[in-house]
Scaffold this active site. Structure first.
Site, PDB file in Angstrom:
ATOM      1  N   ASP A   1       0.827  -1.210   0.000  1.00 55.51           N
ATOM      2  CA  ASP A   1       0.000   0.000   0.000  1.00 55.51           C
ATOM      3  C   ASP A   1       0.860   1.259   0.000  1.00 55.51           C
ATOM      4  OD1 ASP A   1      -1.947   2.085   0.847  1.00 55.51           O
ATOM      5  OD2 ASP A   1      -3.242   0.350   1.121  1.00 55.51           O
TER       6      ASP A   1
ATOM      7  N   SER B   1      -7.306   3.791  -0.920  1.00 51.30           N
ATOM      8  CA  SER B   1      -7.050   2.346  -0.887  1.00 51.30           C
ATOM      9  C   SER B   1      -8.299   1.497  -1.117  1.00 51.30           C
ATOM     10  CB  SER B   1      -6.430   1.949   0.457  1.00 51.30           C
ATOM     11  OG  SER B   1      -5.206   2.596   0.610  1.00 51.30           O
TER      12      SER B   1
ATOM     13  N   ASP C   1      -9.596  -2.296   7.778  1.00 50.23           N
ATOM     14  CA  ASP C   1      -9.224  -1.132   6.972  1.00 50.23           C
ATOM     15  C   ASP C   1      -9.475  -1.445   5.489  1.00 50.23           C
ATOM     16  OD1 ASP C   1      -8.317   1.405   6.457  1.00 50.23           O
ATOM     17  OD2 ASP C   1      -6.200   0.960   6.784  1.00 50.23           O
TER      18      ASP C   1
ATOM     19  N   THR D   1      -8.047  -1.943   2.499  1.00 49.21           N
ATOM     20  CA  THR D   1      -7.531  -2.995   1.611  1.00 49.21           C
ATOM     21  C   THR D   1      -8.066  -4.382   1.970  1.00 49.21           C
ATOM     22  OG1 THR D   1      -5.583  -1.654   1.206  1.00 49.21           O
ATOM     23  CG2 THR D   1      -5.447  -3.969   0.555  1.00 49.21           C
TER      24      THR D   1
ATOM     25  N   ASP E   1      -1.742  -0.117  -4.635  1.00 49.49           N
ATOM     26  CA  ASP E   1      -2.991   0.523  -5.039  1.00 49.49           C
ATOM     27  C   ASP E   1      -2.732   1.934  -5.570  1.00 49.49           C
ATOM     28  OD1 ASP E   1      -2.080   1.151  -2.500  1.00 49.49           O
ATOM     29  OD2 ASP E   1      -3.992   0.837  -1.501  1.00 49.49           O
ATOM     30  N   HIS E   2      -1.638   2.557  -5.050  1.00 48.17           N
ATOM     31  CA  HIS E   2      -1.293   3.928  -5.426  1.00 48.17           C
ATOM     32  C   HIS E   2       0.030   4.276  -4.780  1.00 48.17           C
ATOM     33  CE1 HIS E   2      -2.319   4.740  -1.318  1.00 48.17           C
ATOM     34  NE2 HIS E   2      -3.480   4.133  -1.516  1.00 48.17           N
TER      35      HIS E   2
ATOM     36  N   HIS F   1      -1.967  10.751  -1.273  1.00 45.78           N
ATOM     37  CA  HIS F   1      -1.625   9.866  -2.389  1.00 45.78           C
ATOM     38  C   HIS F   1      -1.335  10.674  -3.654  1.00 45.78           C
ATOM     39  CE1 HIS F   1      -4.473   6.781  -0.293  1.00 45.78           C
ATOM     40  NE2 HIS F   1      -3.377   7.014   0.387  1.00 45.78           N
TER      41      HIS F   1
END
Ligand SMILES: *[C@@H]1O[C@H](CO)[C@@H](O)[C@H](O)[C@H]1NC(C)=O
Ligand SMILES: *[C@@H]1O[C@H](CO)[C@@H](O)[C@H](O)[C@H]1NC(C)=O
Ligand SMILES: *[C@@H]1O[C@H](CO)[C@@H](O)[C@H](O)[C@H]1NC(C)=O
Ligand SMILES: *[C@@H]1O[C@H](CO)[C@@H](O)[C@H](O)[C@H]1NC(C)=O
Ligand SMILES: *[C@@H]1O[C@H](CO)[C@@H](O)[C@H](O)[C@H]1NC(C)=O
Ligand SMILES: *[C@@H]1O[C@H](CO)[C@@H](O)[C@H](O)[C@H]1NC(C)=O
Length: 485
Positions: free
Chosen positions: A33, A81, A132, A134, A319-320, A417
């Protein structure tokens, strides 16, 4: 000639008659992540500088590089996320903050739910709280990731319309499983989810000692949550007695592997290096690097498992990116990664302690502990005063960041992000299909394919599931996405 054709046919018949028709029994999805390409570059450079490795040194992850992935969500160039993970769990883009729902807030099935219905064993391992975004995106359905109470019930298999889809969970986040009548709780109601899971014969554990008593033959389902909220950063393990990410991943693989060894169906798990992202949000490079090294170690053990079990495949991606890390600043042509070598505590730990102290005690703590011990650098007037006068957590973190970033000649451009493409790493059968530049949804579609599962059937069966825990209004329309479609 004839003989070889016959044996070829016979051989392919055997392959297709095998229980797992495509030769893939186990699937491991790994999510780093908030880990962008600059983070891999500096982690590799740190190793090279620290251990005097040659210019052509390849990290364990470099060797598994297959391509890059774009990261946008359905309603934003920059994803969070939740929709990021949903691309991996269902192959469907959605709006920021969504968990297991489409852009119309209708529940959609995940490949983990489909895998469980097919008879596979499933697991989630993360360093964040287990509910959370993810991990939740693999087994939860909520209009917003903030609906933690609902997500905990879904992941624990307590929502009848959904059923139980996860056999093993390791990570943080006990507080949302505990009634609001207890001290540790972060729930808004009196439900005792932890006690209910225990009564439903889950193996519930919460300490490293209990974790160490688990072995490969331990009975599923198992839930091991080792902290109230997120688990500690790797750099802070010394002061926190918890299992590390590689330890949790190894134990989870051993247990899921043993539980499926006599079965036609294997296991599917998601392992997340969750806090690489958190250290990016805090612009804390020393902590970020140690989260990355721990993730590398986890990749290494998964890779070794695949060497021994060629019926297992793994894909790893982010994811980013997070923090907009840039290597080089102020027109100066160097980067000194070893600036971060002597850092011994995360900014989070160090700044939390500072803000607990009376203002009159802070100067001494900063000059005697935070700078020389936690940051491992020289105390200068400028560095010290920026941190001493911090009135809140963000100002303290910024002071710590700036104390090192000029020496290292690196820069962070954001506390959030960014939208840069991220790297994709993979190992095992069919991973050639992941080469090149991908959409994030391609990874979910590939997982669904190698798992040989029917996600649409799950979607159909849960279309009436309630995904609203409380009134919810979406902040953004999907028009932007429609424009780009
Ligand atoms: C706990 O939750 C109940 C609802 O289940 C609520 O009525 C009560 O006010 C909450 N108590 C606290 C201390 O938040
Ligand atoms: C668990 O079972 C015990 C014994 O039946 C019962 O007293 C307790 O209330 C149950 N706990 C929950 C949270 O359901
Ligand atoms: C880290 O500590 C070692 C040993 O004390 C020292 O030689 C080195 O200069 C320190 N590095 C930094 C960047 O301060
Ligand atoms: C710390 O101070 C020593 C002695 O003045 C100096 O040699 C060293 O370069 C300084 N280290 C850093 C990281 O500024
Ligand atoms: C921290 O304090 C500064 C200065 O008072 C303020 O501008 C900033 O908004 C505060 N940040 C947070 C997150 O409270
Ligand atoms: C949700 O909002 C509607 C309209 O504002 C209101 O009538 C309803 O009571 C709310 N429901 C909850 C559970 O808060």
């Amino acid at each position: 000639m004839k003989l070889s054709i016959v044996s070829l046919i016979a051989c392919s018949t055997v392959v297709f008659a095998a229980p797992y028709g495509n030769g893939v029994k186990n699937v491991i999805m790994m999510v780093s992540d908030g880990f962008g390409p600059a983070s891999e570059t500096i982690a590799r450079a740190y190793m090279q500088q620290n251990e005097k490795l040659p210019a052509n040194y390849m990290s364990v992850i470099d060797k598994l590089f297959v391509g890059t992935s774009r990261t946008r969500s359905a309603d934003s160039f920059i994803t969070d996320s939740a929709p990021g993970a949903q691309c991996f769990s269902s192959g469907v883009k959605t709006y920021n903050n969504a968990i297991g729902v489409d852009v119309n807030i209708k529940p959609i099935g995940t490949n983990m739910e489909a895998a469980h219905r097919k008879g596979m064993k499933t697991g989630l391992v993360a360093k964040s709280h287990i509910t959370d975004a993810t991990p939740a995106a693999f087994a939860g359905h909520a209009a917003n990731r903030a609906m933690q109470d609902l997500i905990a019930e879904q992941m624990g298999g307590l929502v009848p319309a959904l059923g139980q889809n996860v056999d093993l969970m390791f990570g943080g986040g006990r507080c949302v499983f505990q009634s609001n009548s207890t001290k540790e709780s972060c729930r808004k109601d009196t439900k005792d989810i932890w006690g209910t899971l225990k009564n439903n014969s889950w193996n519930t554990i919460s300490t490293k000692e209990e974790f160490e008593t688990l072995d490969s033959k331990s009975q599923l389902p198992i839930i091991g949550l080792f902290s109230k909220s997120d688990m500690p950063y790797a750099i802070d393990y010394d002061i926190n007695n918890v299992p590390s990410l590689p330890q949790m991943a190894k134990k989870a693989i051993d247990i899921l592997s043993e539980a499926t060894k006599d079965s036609d169906q294997g296991f599917y798990m998601m392992i997340e290096g969750s806090r690489i992202d958190h250290a990016g949000h805090a612009n804390d490079l020393g902590t970020h690097l140690r989260e990355i090294f721990e993730y590398w170690e986890t990749i290494k053990l998964v890779s070794e498992y695949i060497d021994a079990h060629p019926d297992t495949v793994m894909v790893s991606t982010s994811d980013h990116e997070c923090g907009g890390l840039t290597l080089g600043r102020d027109n100066k042509y160097f980067v000194n990664t070893l600036t971060y070598k002597n850092q011994t505590a995360s900014f989070e730990t160090s700044c939390s302690k500072l803000l607990e102290l009376k203002v009159s005690q802070r100067g001494q703590y900063v000059t005697e502990t935070m700078i020389p011990v936690h940051l491992g650098t020289n105390v200068t007037e400028a560095r010290a005063s920026a941190i001493i006068k911090a009135t809140n957590f963000s100002e303290c973190v910024a002071g710590m960041r700036d104390a090192l970033a000029v020496d290292a000649n690196i820069f962070w451009t954001s506390l959030g992000h960014t939208g840069v493409d991220v790297n994709v790493y993979a190992k095992g059968k069919y991973t050639d299909e992941l080469r090149g530049n991908l959409e994030n949804t391609d990874i979910g579609n590939w997982l669904t394919k190698v798992l040989q599962v029917d996600v649409d059937a799950v979607t159909k069966s849960i279309q009436d599931l309630n995904v609203f825990q409380y009134n919810f209004t979406r902040s953004k329309s999907t028009l932007e996405y429609d424009h780009y479609k």
